[in-house]
Design an enzyme around this catalytic site. Structure first.
Site, short mmCIF file in Angstrom:
data_model
loop_
_atom_site.label_atom_id
_atom_site.label_comp_id
_atom_site.label_asym_id
_atom_site.label_seq_id
_atom_site.Cartn_x
_atom_site.Cartn_y
_atom_site.Cartn_z
N GLN A 73 0.83 -1.20 0.00
CA GLN A 73 0.00 0.00 0.00
C GLN A 73 0.87 1.26 0.00
O GLN A 73 1.77 1.40 0.83
CB GLN A 73 -0.93 0.04 1.21
N CYS A 103 -6.41 7.22 4.94
CA CYS A 103 -5.76 7.55 6.20
C CYS A 103 -6.17 8.95 6.67
O CYS A 103 -5.99 9.94 5.97
CB CYS A 103 -4.24 7.50 6.07
N HIS A 172 -13.96 2.15 4.24
CA HIS A 172 -14.12 2.24 5.69
C HIS A 172 -15.36 3.09 5.96
O HIS A 172 -15.47 4.20 5.43
CB HIS A 172 -12.86 2.88 6.31
N ASN A 205 -15.12 -2.21 5.68
CA ASN A 205 -14.13 -2.11 6.75
C ASN A 205 -14.67 -1.17 7.83
O ASN A 205 -15.35 -0.19 7.51
CB ASN A 205 -12.81 -1.56 6.15
N ASP A 207 -15.19 -1.52 12.38
CA ASP A 207 -15.97 -2.05 13.51
C ASP A 207 -16.29 -3.54 13.46
O ASP A 207 -17.11 -4.01 14.24
CB ASP A 207 -17.30 -1.29 13.67
N GLY A 229 -9.14 -4.63 10.94
CA GLY A 229 -7.94 -3.91 11.38
C GLY A 229 -7.73 -4.04 12.87
O GLY A 229 -7.15 -5.00 13.36
N ARG A 230 -8.27 -3.05 13.62
CA ARG A 230 -7.95 -2.97 15.05
C ARG A 230 -8.33 -4.22 15.84
O ARG A 230 -7.65 -4.57 16.80
CB ARG A 230 -8.63 -1.73 15.65
#
Length: 330
Positions: A73, A103, A172, A205, A207, A229-230
């Site tokens: 990326q 981002c 996202h 993407n 949650d 992700g998180r």
């Protein structure tokens, strides 16, 4: 039906590991791959850094055979530099190139890169076209709903980026101004997926943090796959748990303390292999509290883990954790 990006086959409903700064490095990707991530991405890499041959940017190009399929990326604000960076990244032979238009952090978005391009769709389209033309690899994009609540323009973005040749789009479900606050809203993602003009895979993407949410949102929003992700930080088991739930409708047993210790140790070993003993040990420190989240009275061990300076010391502490907590939970 298998989801396809260019000639990459990803299976019926792929789970992707999100590119996360200071997280999605090869050691972390290794443990996620072992636990069922179908496709992964490098941390985002600055186009300026690649062109200047900056050591940090160059190191982020490290990819390994066992990680495939893997995307590199890149992000930047200058179209010509993005073209050059694409040529450099293509030389290390990833499976695809991904452009970061999502981002939200200041030092990226306020320099005209990342989510900032949601404010200038013409430039975003021109940049994407330049990247597509600069490589033989499939190009994908990750972005957000828009810059803020008044400019949720991702529907138009999806159509226009598909027109210039991207092969998949990850969205996202937040705007840039939301950063990571509030809740992700996937309703626009569903509208894009329903758009008859959109032929490329659309990934959602934001949650996804449990098997039941993944299953419910898969039904509700109709996406082709999900990027996580998180929720994977310190918990790479999320991928296998979701897949198991999809396949059986049942919850997989949570990882035992012994498993947590094992995977944490593997992560540490890979970190040392990749970065050398000093940096490998240091960079692993940010992960311990996540690996052992939710365990009672863990603070003392965490302090020991983040102050230990050799693999041997840390290994000793991990053995102690496995012994003490497994006995308690038996």
């Amino acid at each position: 039906m298998s989801v396809q990006i260019g000639n990459i086959e990803l299976g019926e409903f792929p789970l992707l590991l999100a590119p996360m700064e200071d997280v999605s490095d090869p050691p972390f990707r290794y443990v996620c791959k072992q636990n069922g991530a179908d496709m992964m991405y490098t941390e985002f890499i600055s186009s300026e850094g690649l062109i200047r041959d900056a050591a940090k940017s160059r190191q982020k190009l490290d990819i390994f055979e066992y990680e495939r399929p893997i995307g590199i990326q890149i992000f930047g604000s200058d179209i010509e530099h993005m073209r050059e960076a694409t040529e450099i990244a293509s030389q290390v032979n990833p499976d695809l190139i991904d452009i970061n238009y999502g981002c939200p952090v200041k030092n990226v978005a306020c320099r005209g890169a990342g989510a900032s391009l949601l404010q200038d769709i013409d430039k975003m389209v021109a940049m994407t076209k330049a990247v597509v033309e600069a490589t033989h690899l499939p190009v994908t994009v990750k972005t957000r709903l828009g810059w803020d609540d008044n400019t949720k323009n991702v529907y138009e973005v999806a159509e226009r980026l598909q027109d210039v040749g991207i092969k998949a789009l990850t969205i996202h479900g937040r705007t840039r101004s939301q950063m990571y606050k509030g809740f992700a809203d996937w309703t626009l993602i569903r509208e894009i997926k329903k758009n008859p003009g959109i032929k490329i895979p659309i990934f959602g993407n934001g949650d996804i943090d449990s098997p039941q949410k993944a299953a419910a949102w898969r039904m509700e929003y109709g996406v082709d796959g999900m990027m996580i992700g998180r929720a994977a930080i310190g918990y790479p088991w999320i991928f296998r748990e979701i897949k198991h739930f999809f396949n059986t409708g049942e919850f997989l047993e949570k990882p035992t303390i012994a498993e947590r210790v094992d995977v944490c140790r593997t992560h540490l070993e890979k970190s040392i292999e990749w970065k050398g003993p000093k940096t490998g040990v240091f960079e692993m420190r940010r992960h311990y509290s996540n690996y052992f989240k939710g365990i009672d009275h863990f603070k003392e061990y965490r302090m020991k883990l983040v102050t230990a300076s050799t693999f041997e010391e840390i290994n000793e502490i991990l053995f102690e954790v496995a012994d003490n907590y497994s006995a308690e939970m038996a």
